[in-house]
Design an enzyme around this catalytic site. Structure first.
Site, PDB file in Angstrom:
ATOM      1  N   PHE A  11     -22.990  34.721 -47.161  1.00  0.00           N
ATOM      2  CA  PHE A  11     -23.330  34.764 -45.560  1.00  0.00           C
ATOM      3  C   PHE A  11     -22.242  34.723 -44.886  1.00  0.00           C
ATOM      4  O   PHE A  11     -21.727  33.904 -44.192  1.00  0.00           O
ATOM      5  CB  PHE A  11     -24.428  33.321 -45.348  1.00  0.00           C
ATOM      6  CG  PHE A  11     -24.698  33.422 -43.940  1.00  0.00           C
ATOM      7  CD1 PHE A  11     -25.492  34.415 -43.349  1.00  0.00           C
ATOM      8  CD2 PHE A  11     -24.295  32.475 -42.875  1.00  0.00           C
ATOM      9  CE1 PHE A  11     -26.074  34.374 -42.158  1.00  0.00           C
ATOM     10  CE2 PHE A  11     -24.818  32.406 -41.752  1.00  0.00           C
ATOM     11  CZ  PHE A  11     -25.551  33.414 -41.402  1.00  0.00           C
ATOM     12  N   VAL A  14     -21.303  40.591 -43.403  1.00  0.00           N
ATOM     13  CA  VAL A  14     -22.196  41.161 -43.517  1.00  0.00           C
ATOM     14  C   VAL A  14     -23.469  40.675 -43.523  1.00  0.00           C
ATOM     15  O   VAL A  14     -24.579  40.775 -42.938  1.00  0.00           O
ATOM     16  CB  VAL A  14     -22.187  42.361 -44.807  1.00  0.00           C
ATOM     17  CG1 VAL A  14     -23.443  43.139 -44.779  1.00  0.00           C
ATOM     18  CG2 VAL A  14     -20.891  43.237 -44.739  1.00  0.00           C
ATOM     19  N   GLY A  15     -23.443  39.260 -44.447  1.00  0.00           N
ATOM     20  CA  GLY A  15     -24.651  38.505 -44.487  1.00  0.00           C
ATOM     21  C   GLY A  15     -24.863  38.190 -43.125  1.00  0.00           C
ATOM     22  O   GLY A  15     -26.191  38.136 -42.586  1.00  0.00           O
ATOM     23  N   ALA A  16     -24.062  37.659 -41.942  1.00  0.00           N
ATOM     24  CA  ALA A  16     -24.177  37.126 -40.667  1.00  0.00           C
ATOM     25  C   ALA A  16     -24.959  38.504 -39.865  1.00  0.00           C
ATOM     26  O   ALA A  16     -25.735  38.282 -39.086  1.00  0.00           O
ATOM     27  CB  ALA A  16     -23.089  37.004 -40.218  1.00  0.00           C
ATOM     28  N   LYS A 107     -19.531  47.945 -53.431  1.00  0.00           N
ATOM     29  CA  LYS A 107     -19.070  49.279 -54.034  1.00  0.00           C
ATOM     30  C   LYS A 107     -18.249  49.016 -55.386  1.00  0.00           C
ATOM     31  O   LYS A 107     -18.395  49.691 -56.398  1.00  0.00           O
ATOM     32  CB  LYS A 107     -18.131  50.060 -53.143  1.00  0.00           C
ATOM     33  CG  LYS A 107     -17.066  49.115 -52.542  1.00  0.00           C
ATOM     34  CD  LYS A 107     -16.719  49.640 -51.283  1.00  0.00           C
ATOM     35  CE  LYS A 107     -15.896  48.320 -50.551  1.00  0.00           C
ATOM     36  NZ  LYS A 107     -16.041  47.970 -49.082  1.00  0.00           N
ATOM     37  N   ILE A 138     -23.368  54.444 -42.545  1.00  0.00           N
ATOM     38  CA  ILE A 138     -23.780  55.838 -42.590  1.00  0.00           C
ATOM     39  C   ILE A 138     -24.786  55.994 -43.792  1.00  0.00           C
ATOM     40  O   ILE A 138     -24.530  55.957 -44.741  1.00  0.00           O
ATOM     41  CB  ILE A 138     -22.461  56.863 -42.693  1.00  0.00           C
ATOM     42  CG1 ILE A 138     -21.260  56.545 -41.837  1.00  0.00           C
ATOM     43  CG2 ILE A 138     -23.056  58.083 -42.730  1.00  0.00           C
ATOM     44  CD1 ILE A 138     -20.063  57.332 -42.170  1.00  0.00           C
ATOM     45  N   GLY A 189      -7.397  44.033 -37.728  1.00  0.00           N
ATOM     46  CA  GLY A 189      -8.800  43.613 -38.434  1.00  0.00           C
ATOM     47  C   GLY A 189      -9.265  44.905 -39.236  1.00  0.00           C
ATOM     48  O   GLY A 189     -10.276  44.915 -39.889  1.00  0.00           O
ATOM     49  N   LYS A 207     -16.029  54.780 -53.997  1.00  0.00           N
ATOM     50  CA  LYS A 207     -17.080  55.461 -53.307  1.00  0.00           C
ATOM     51  C   LYS A 207     -17.282  56.994 -53.951  1.00  0.00           C
ATOM     52  O   LYS A 207     -18.453  57.438 -54.182  1.00  0.00           O
ATOM     53  CB  LYS A 207     -16.653  55.559 -51.743  1.00  0.00           C
ATOM     54  CG  LYS A 207     -16.913  53.929 -51.331  1.00  0.00           C
ATOM     55  CD  LYS A 207     -15.907  54.092 -50.086  1.00  0.00           C
ATOM     56  CE  LYS A 207     -16.091  52.419 -49.542  1.00  0.00           C
ATOM     57  NZ  LYS A 207     -15.165  52.215 -48.515  1.00  0.00           N
TER      58      LYS A 207
END
Ligand SMILES: NC(=O)c1ccc[n+]([C@@H]2O[C@H](COP(=O)([O-])OP(=O)(O)OC[C@H]3O[C@@H](n4cnc5c(N)ncnc54)[C@H](OP(=O)(O)O)[C@@H]3O)[C@@H](O)[C@H]2O)c1
Length: 433
Positions: A11, A14-16, A107, A138, A189, A207
């Site tokens: 969390f 990304v989780g948030a 990834k 994307i 950041g 990727k």
């Protein structure tokens, strides 16, 4: 309305974002899946950590026990947004074996163990989706597997790492050195405190492996991708690129011809009118060439809480829909094509070379004879004196198309040539004039 519980491993950023989308887009999501999807439990490392996201989970929604997510029979889909390879692999395997579908943004994991996990998913009739693992927000993986499902993909070129694209954009626009711009990217950041995986090209290579697996339906491994990063690029190189009408980008390339593939991550000079040349700063883009469709390009934010969460939640929507239709795990099949990697003799390109040579009679004759021996001709050749270095000249060459094995031999021959002081830089040149 039916309620469908999901669990989350992690969390953080990304989780948030996922929790925020599930709450703020609740109505749209209910409409999409015909059910009320809610976040039941999220695994974290530290219950006391201050959480500053838009959505704060209740105390009982956070746990330190993975089994509270993986072993909960009510949880249908597990969202893995914790990162790491070994722990995430173990948890995802467990979730799939428990009959839960999985959505992951990881990834690192999918590039290394994607084939194994997809097999476990198929064996257990579960979905395993990973849209967010390539180019964040994307929808390029779904673009490949659904939008372009009818086509035969022959080439994918991507700017799939926001950090390196930011650094190269600023170095070129502001004529500032690599270290200075990297530091700025870290402060803003856009780069991690340890940027190695990004700047050395490894993140992009992961990727490329994922894209090639899907786009070419082939079991490609991370070690099949040749990797070169951006750490030795100088402002001089970027200035030459600009003068010659090119843009230097870190490109992830996957190309297929006659059943053989080339997989590479490397700084590449693109003509300024190439669609990828205009992709600036931290943005990502993937250019895809299909035999039938021709050129397409997917463009957008490659990272960030909400962009990445859109990919995760879209996968979740598909996973829940599949469950309701009773078709979970049915999309996964064995790869269609056997893997054949192109030998260097079948990898063709033009190359940019910047040399420091002795500014003396006979230098040009020595150089041209080396190129003539390998049957490589010049598309462009320019010479300048080098400021502050007596008797030294700088020669910039763009070759005509040649094979990689020939080019490697040529470089070796140049290194051992008496009149060559140093090969300052060398880049692959894509298409154009
Ligand atoms: N950030 C992006 O823009 C982005 C874009 C595309 C893909 N991704 C991928 O998404 C995944 C998550 O990235 P993120 O940026 O959200 O990471 P993050 O901010 O570092 O969050 C990681 C979360 O996982 C939890 N966690 C980590 N290891 C754990 C463990 N062993 N046991 C229990 N909980 C653990 C952490 O708990 P605590 O909160 O208690 O520390 C934290 O909540 C990664 O695979 C990343 O590569 C991220």
């Amino acid at each position: 309305m039916e309620k469908i519980a999901v669990g989350m491993l992690g969390f953080g950023t990304v989780g948030a974002g996922v929790a925020q989308l599930l709450e703020e887009h609740k109505q749209e999501l209910q409409h999409q899946v015909g059910a009320d999807v809610f976040l039941k439990k999220a695994l974290v490392r530290d219950l006391e950590k201050p959480r500053t996201g838009q959505v704060n989970l209740r105390e009982d929604q956070l746990t330190l026990e993975a089994d509270e997510v993986l072993g909960d029979p009510e949880i249908h889909t597990v969202i893995e947004v914790m990162g790491s390879v070994d722990q995430a692999r173990k948890y995802i395997t467990q979730a799939l074996q428990e009959g839960k579908s999985v959505v992951t943004a990881n990834k690192d994991l999918m590039a290394l163990h994607g084939a194994e996990l997809l097999k476990i998913a198929a064996d257990n009739h579960c979905d395993l989706f990973y849209e967010a693992s390539v180019a964040g927000g994307i929808p390029v993986l779904r673009g490949l597997t659904e939008g372009l499902a009818s086509d035969r993909i022959t080439k994918m070129m991507g700017i799939v790492n926001g950090t390196t694209n930011y650094v190269l954009t600023k170095m070129s626009q502001d004529d500032r050195p690599y270290q200075e711009v990297l530091l700025e990217a870290q402060e803003l950041g856009f780069a991690e405190s340890d940027p190695t995986a990004d700047v050395e090209g490894l993140d992009a290579a992961r990727k490329v492996a994922i894209l090639a697996n899907l786009g070419f339906s082939m079991n490609v491994e991370l070690s099949d991708v040749t990797v070169e990063g951006i750490t030795s690029i100088t402002t001089d190189d970027l200035a030459y690129c600009r003068q010659m009408g090119y843009t230097l980008k870190l490109i992830g390339l996957a190309e297929r011809k006659h059943g053989k593939v080339e997989l590479a991550v490397q700084p590449m000079m693109l003509p300024n009118d190439h669609p990828l040349s205009s992709v600036q700063n931290e943005y990502n883009a993937v250019y895809i060439y299909g035999e039938a469709v021709g050129e397409t390009m997917f463009y957008g934010p490659g990272a960030g809480a909400l962009p990445t969460a859109t990919a995760v939640v879209s996968d979740l929507v598909t996973s829940v829909r599949n469950m309701r239709l009773g078709v979970s795990g049915q999309h996964v099949g064995e790869p269609l094509n056997e893997k054949h990697i192109k030998p260097d003799s079948e990898v063709f390109s033009k190359y940019f070379l910047r040399l420091h040579v002795k500014d003396a009679t006979g230098t040009f004759a020595a150089l041209t004879s080396i190129f003539a021996e390998e049957d490589v001709s010049f598309e462009r050749l320019v010479q300048w004196p080098v400021e502050g270095m007596v008797n030294t000249a700088e020669i910039v060459i763009i070759t005509h198309t040649t094979s990689l094995d020939v080019y490697k031999r040529l470089q070796q021959a140049l290194h051992s040539l008496d009149v060559v002081i140093d090969i300052k830089s060398s880049y692959r040149v894509e298409g154009g004039s």
